[in-house]
Scaffold this active site. Structure first.
Site, PDB file in Angstrom:
ATOM      1  N   SER A 243       0.839  -1.175   0.000  1.00 46.50           N
ATOM      2  CA  SER A 243       0.000   0.000   0.000  1.00 46.50           C
ATOM      3  C   SER A 243       0.883   1.237   0.000  1.00 46.50           C
ATOM      4  O   SER A 243       1.991   1.228   0.533  1.00 46.50           O
ATOM      5  CB  SER A 243      -0.884  -0.048   1.236  1.00 46.50           C
ATOM      6  OG  SER A 243      -0.885   1.183   1.875  1.00 46.50           O
ATOM      7  N   LYS A 244       0.338   2.304  -0.591  1.00 47.40           N
ATOM      8  CA  LYS A 244       1.102   3.547  -0.623  1.00 47.40           C
ATOM      9  C   LYS A 244       1.287   4.090   0.778  1.00 47.40           C
ATOM     10  O   LYS A 244       2.183   4.844   1.059  1.00 47.40           O
ATOM     11  CB  LYS A 244       0.353   4.573  -1.452  1.00 47.40           C
ATOM     12  CG  LYS A 244       0.543   4.301  -2.900  1.00 47.40           C
ATOM     13  CD  LYS A 244       0.230   5.509  -3.713  1.00 47.40           C
ATOM     14  CE  LYS A 244       0.375   5.110  -5.149  1.00 47.40           C
ATOM     15  NZ  LYS A 244      -0.676   5.591  -5.969  1.00 47.40           N
ATOM     16  N   ARG A 245       0.362   3.703   1.668  1.00 47.20           N
ATOM     17  CA  ARG A 245       0.459   4.204   3.034  1.00 47.20           C
ATOM     18  C   ARG A 245       1.587   3.507   3.789  1.00 47.20           C
ATOM     19  O   ARG A 245       1.995   3.925   4.838  1.00 47.20           O
ATOM     20  CB  ARG A 245      -0.878   3.983   3.758  1.00 47.20           C
ATOM     21  CG  ARG A 245      -1.820   5.161   3.506  1.00 47.20           C
ATOM     22  CD  ARG A 245      -3.264   4.789   3.742  1.00 47.20           C
ATOM     23  NE  ARG A 245      -3.998   4.840   2.481  1.00 47.20           N
ATOM     24  CZ  ARG A 245      -4.649   3.841   1.955  1.00 47.20           C
ATOM     25  NH1 ARG A 245      -4.678   2.674   2.551  1.00 47.20           N
ATOM     26  NH2 ARG A 245      -5.284   3.980   0.815  1.00 47.20           N
ATOM     27  N   ASP A 246       2.069   2.407   3.228  1.00 44.43           N
ATOM     28  CA  ASP A 246       3.120   1.638   3.881  1.00 44.43           C
ATOM     29  C   ASP A 246       4.463   2.338   3.636  1.00 44.43           C
ATOM     30  O   ASP A 246       5.199   2.000   2.731  1.00 44.43           O
ATOM     31  CB  ASP A 246       3.110   0.228   3.260  1.00 44.43           C
ATOM     32  CG  ASP A 246       3.929  -0.737   4.070  1.00 44.43           C
ATOM     33  OD1 ASP A 246       4.606  -0.282   4.993  1.00 44.43           O
ATOM     34  OD2 ASP A 246       3.880  -1.936   3.763  1.00 44.43           O
TER      35      ASP A 246
END
Ligand code: GLU
Length: 310
Positions: A243-246
């Site tokens: 995920s981009k949030r990772d």
């Protein structure tokens, strides 16, 4: 021998990241795959920032992305397109659909839809068509939806093979403009690809199931349909989708791209099933990309998601 249209048509590919988080390894794979697929045919590789969902856009990320791509030698052709500056084009396309009775205003709230809709074999909610024949009395317009057809949409993906979807069973009439104003991704992507003459879409396999909706919109708007090539997804530590949030997997984090860029590109090539020679170990990004431009073979790209060994 007589040249056919396919011989003379220049490939126009693109990379279209959303600046909602830093470039991660999954985006690197999409960038490298789309770049090499365009450049192996001496085509153009365009860059578009999908910054339509302004509240989710992280300030400064778009510029960081451009710097990362440049550091890796992934140089785009022409000017960067920003979706946030193209509302007028999306408005015109939405109006055209509405004028032809292909899109209609919908007054349903999310919870109303969730209560009625059911999609036994699908995670997504199927819109039950409550407003298809006009806004029921007392309802106000909250979104604009496109009427889907009953026939299946089929296409041949260069990596994933033939794909078929009946939108009426998988999503139903879908939103092209939300109540609070912004145009939906599906409309924007189709309008932008057509406006830039994109004829080759190479991106992550998470968008495979969105492609029939985009092909359908192309047909309604009388745009040509590009060729599609969906690349395998990079999995995270527990086989999860990255995920981009990772932020732990952000591309630039902890890496000196000036020093490690070539190695990173080699890892991306191996992830895509390519077999760069050991003589490229320690090579610069430019040398690795030059090899990729002449040797990238789409037939070797695997379909299955997997970890990125880098
Ligand atoms: N903006 C999308 C993403 O970052 C990609 C859209 C596309 O390539 O069509 O996942």
């Amino acid at each position: 021998m007589k040249a056919t249209l396919a011989d003379t048509l220049q490939v126009v590919g693109r990379f279209a990241p959303s600046p909602t988080g830093p470039l991660h390894l999954g985006s690197l794979v999409a960038a490298v795959g789309s770049y090499l697929m365009a450049k192996r045919s001496r085509g153009l590789w365009l860059l578009r920032m999908e910054d339509l969902d302004l509240p989710r856009v992280v300030p400064g990320i778009a510029d960081d992305m451009l710097a990362t791509l440049e550091a890796l030698g992934l140089q785009w052709d022409g000017e960067v397109v920003y979706q946030s500056r193209r509302n007028e084009q999306y408005r015109e396309a939405a109006l055209e659909l509405r004028r032809h009775g292909l899109a209609y205003p919908c007054g349903c709230t999310r919870s109303e839809i969730a209560q009625i809709a059911s999609a036994p074999h699908h995670d997504a909610v199927v819109y039950p068509g409550l407003c298809r024949n006009g806004l029921p009395p007392g309802k106000t317009e909250r979104a604009l939806r496109v009427k889907v057809c009953d026939e299946a949409i089929c296409f041949d993906d260069c990596v994933m093979g033939s794909y078929r979807q009946e939108m009426s069973a998988s999503c139903g009439d879908f939103v092209i403009q939300r109540a609070d104003g912004p145009y939906a991704y599906h409309l924007a992507v189709v309008v932008d690809d057509a406006a830039s003459g994109v004829n080759q879409v190479v991106r992550g396999a998470d968008l495979l199931s969105s492609t029939p909706r985009q092909i359908y919109l192309q047909r309604l708007l009388r745009y040509p349909t590009p060729g599609y090539c969906h690349l395998p997804l990079v999995t995270g530590p527990q086989q999860t989708k990255l995920s981009k949030r990772d932020s732990a997997v952000s591309l630039a984090a902890g890496r000196d791209l000036a020093r490690d860029g070539g190695a990173l590109l080699l890892s991306a090539l191996r992830f895509l099933g390519q077999n760069p020679p050991p003589s490229l170990d320690g090579a610069s990004p430019r040398e690795v990309l030059l090899w990729g431009v002449s040797c990238f073979d789409p037939n070797s790209v695997p379909r299955d998601a997997g970890p990125f060994e880098g």
